[in-house]
Design a protein around this motif. Structure first.
Motif, PDB file in Angstrom:
ATOM      1  N   PHE A  50      -1.014 -12.905  30.678  1.00 25.34           N
ATOM      2  CA  PHE A  50      -0.160 -12.949  29.493  1.00 25.34           C
ATOM      3  C   PHE A  50      -0.332 -11.636  28.743  1.00 25.34           C
ATOM      4  O   PHE A  50      -1.410 -11.057  28.718  1.00 25.34           O
ATOM      5  N   VAL A  51       0.751 -11.176  28.123  1.00 25.81           N
ATOM      6  CA  VAL A  51       0.682  -9.980  27.295  1.00 25.81           C
ATOM      7  C   VAL A  51       1.218 -10.331  25.940  1.00 25.81           C
ATOM      8  O   VAL A  51       2.299 -10.916  25.831  1.00 25.81           O
TER       9      VAL A  51
ATOM     10  N   ALA B 249     -11.036  -1.672  27.625  1.00 26.77           N
ATOM     11  CA  ALA B 249     -10.881  -2.640  28.708  1.00 26.77           C
ATOM     12  C   ALA B 249     -12.206  -3.386  28.846  1.00 26.77           C
ATOM     13  O   ALA B 249     -13.247  -2.767  29.099  1.00 26.77           O
ATOM     14  N   LEU B 250     -12.186  -4.695  28.625  1.00 28.37           N
ATOM     15  CA  LEU B 250     -13.410  -5.489  28.589  1.00 28.37           C
ATOM     16  C   LEU B 250     -13.465  -6.430  29.790  1.00 28.37           C
ATOM     17  O   LEU B 250     -12.490  -7.140  30.071  1.00 28.37           O
ATOM     18  N   PHE B 251     -14.598  -6.448  30.489  1.00 26.25           N
ATOM     19  CA  PHE B 251     -14.726  -7.202  31.727  1.00 26.25           C
ATOM     20  C   PHE B 251     -15.943  -8.117  31.677  1.00 26.25           C
ATOM     21  O   PHE B 251     -17.027  -7.695  31.256  1.00 26.25           O
TER      22      PHE B 251
ATOM     23  N   ILE C 200      -0.889  -4.234  31.298  1.00 25.48           N
ATOM     24  CA  ILE C 200      -1.382  -4.400  29.936  1.00 25.48           C
ATOM     25  C   ILE C 200      -0.219  -4.651  28.982  1.00 25.48           C
ATOM     26  O   ILE C 200      -0.340  -5.381  28.002  1.00 25.48           O
ATOM     27  N   LYS C 201       0.897  -4.040  29.245  1.00 23.37           N
ATOM     28  CA  LYS C 201       2.172  -4.346  28.603  1.00 23.37           C
ATOM     29  C   LYS C 201       3.252  -3.933  29.589  1.00 23.37           C
ATOM     30  O   LYS C 201       2.963  -3.175  30.528  1.00 23.37           O
ATOM     31  N   PRO C 202       4.456  -4.427  29.466  1.00 22.13           N
ATOM     32  CA  PRO C 202       5.498  -4.054  30.426  1.00 22.13           C
ATOM     33  C   PRO C 202       5.620  -2.540  30.579  1.00 22.13           C
ATOM     34  O   PRO C 202       5.804  -1.818  29.597  1.00 22.13           O
TER      35      PRO C 202
ATOM     36  N   GLY D  35     -10.994 -13.360  33.021  1.00 23.04           N
ATOM     37  CA  GLY D  35     -12.223 -12.598  33.167  1.00 23.04           C
ATOM     38  C   GLY D  35     -12.184 -11.201  32.579  1.00 23.04           C
ATOM     39  O   GLY D  35     -13.170 -10.462  32.684  1.00 23.04           O
ATOM     40  N   ARG D  36     -11.077 -10.827  31.920  1.00 25.22           N
ATOM     41  CA  ARG D  36     -10.999  -9.491  31.327  1.00 25.22           C
ATOM     42  C   ARG D  36      -9.881  -9.470  30.283  1.00 25.22           C
ATOM     43  O   ARG D  36      -8.979 -10.308  30.281  1.00 25.22           O
ATOM     44  N   SER D  37      -9.965  -8.489  29.383  1.00 20.78           N
ATOM     45  CA  SER D  37      -8.931  -8.358  28.355  1.00 20.78           C
ATOM     46  C   SER D  37      -8.818  -6.895  27.955  1.00 20.78           C
ATOM     47  O   SER D  37      -9.722  -6.089  28.216  1.00 20.78           O
ATOM     48  N   TYR D  38      -7.700  -6.571  27.295  1.00 24.05           N
ATOM     49  CA  TYR D  38      -7.413  -5.180  26.937  1.00 24.05           C
ATOM     50  C   TYR D  38      -6.936  -5.106  25.491  1.00 24.05           C
ATOM     51  O   TYR D  38      -6.189  -5.971  25.025  1.00 24.05           O
ATOM     52  N   LEU D  39      -7.375  -4.072  24.809  1.00 19.28           N
ATOM     53  CA  LEU D  39      -6.984  -3.834  23.429  1.00 19.28           C
ATOM     54  C   LEU D  39      -6.592  -2.372  23.296  1.00 19.28           C
ATOM     55  O   LEU D  39      -7.365  -1.475  23.655  1.00 19.28           O
TER      56      LEU D  39
END
Length: 292
Positions: A288-289, A54-56, A87-89, A37-41
């Protein structure tokens, strides 16, 4: 063609931000994060500064005047809900927001209006077509549309010193028919990419987390090529002396493109039994990253 599209629709919202001094960042490092339901760039700026989106996914799709406008309270609450997203480790959404120097929460309108002109008034860019920013095609669509419109208007004034109303509308109709389908394809492609990265369905989650890594960059590049060369060069300017990485429209190797399309179709066909087995076994992965 379906019913006329009179309003843009909105099914996602996004926080655009700039942050500085975030720990665990390497200089010039880009990365993405996927969650249901969301993703990050995230893209690098100078030093360890970072631009991020941050997209929701919204709870419901809205159109026209029903599309919400957000306040700083809405933004703060949204971040609080997902502050622990990795978003990343070593980096969470909360970290980015805490170190942000500028942020804005906006609705992501998308769509292509059925008509882009009225008499001698014509729309260009986001006033006619809006795309999810994930693929970065909004500005390109505006530039390509302006170039196409410039060509048809230059053709028109070369034929008529004082163009008639009918001639102007015919030129605008040419522009609408020439750029409308291309823009619609880019808008739909951006929406499909967003659905994939937000893991909207079980199949999309399986494809993105388990199989996308096996697609070679060469195949992805050849499939993306037609997207980036969908615009036409200006008729009244010389072509660049040096060829670019992506050929000008019409110069893509159609045989290679057709072959790659066949390969990808076979690949997708083979996914069906794999996906069914995956689904029946009940294997799930909620996040997942991917490091770029």
């Amino acid at each position: 063609m379906g019913s006329p599209i009179l309003d843009f629709e909105c099914s996602y919202r996004a926080i655009f931000g700039t942050s500085e001094g975030v720990d665990s960042l390497e200089e010039n490092e880009s990365f993405k994060g996927y969650r249901t339901g969301r993703s990050y760039l995230c893209s690098p700026a100078v030093g360890k500064s970072l631009y991020w989106i941050a997209l929701f996914k919204n709870e419901e799709e809205t159109r026209g005047n029903a599309i919400p406008r957000y306040t700083t309270k809405d933004r703060d609450q949204l971040v609080a809900n997902y502050a622990d997203d990795i978003i990343k480790p070593g980096v969470t959404l909360g970290d980015l927001y805490q170190k942000s120097t500028a942020t804005a929460l906006v609705p992501l309108e998308q769509g292509v209006l059925s008509t882009c002109f009225y008499k001698r008034i014509v729309l260009v860019g986001d006033s006619w077509h809006k795309a999810n920013p994930l693929t970065g095609q909004g500005g390109n669509m505006a530039i390509a549309g302006a170039a196409y419109l410039t060509d048809v208007l230059k053709d028109l004034v070369n034929r008529e010193n004082v163009p008639s109303q009918a001639s102007v509308e015919e030129a605008f109709r040419d522009y609408q028919q020439g750029r409308g389908p291309i823009s619609r394809g880019l808008v739909e492609g951006a929406h499909a990419a967003q659905r994939l990265e937000a893991l909207e369905t079980t199949f999309l989650k399986f494809f993105q987390l388990k199989l996308a890594r096996f697609l070679s960059l060469r195949i992805v590049g050849f499939k993306a090529g037609p997207v980036f060369n969908a615009g036409l060069p200006l008729k009244y300017l010389p072509l660049p002396a040096r060829p670019g990485t992506v050929p000008i429209r019409g110069q893509v190797d159609k045989k290679v493109s057709k072959l790659l399309s066949s390969v990808i179709k076979v690949f997708i066909f083979l996914l069906v039994p794999i996906f069914l087995g995956y689904h029946l076994l009940g294997v799930a992965n909620s996040s997942f990253v991917m490091m770029l």
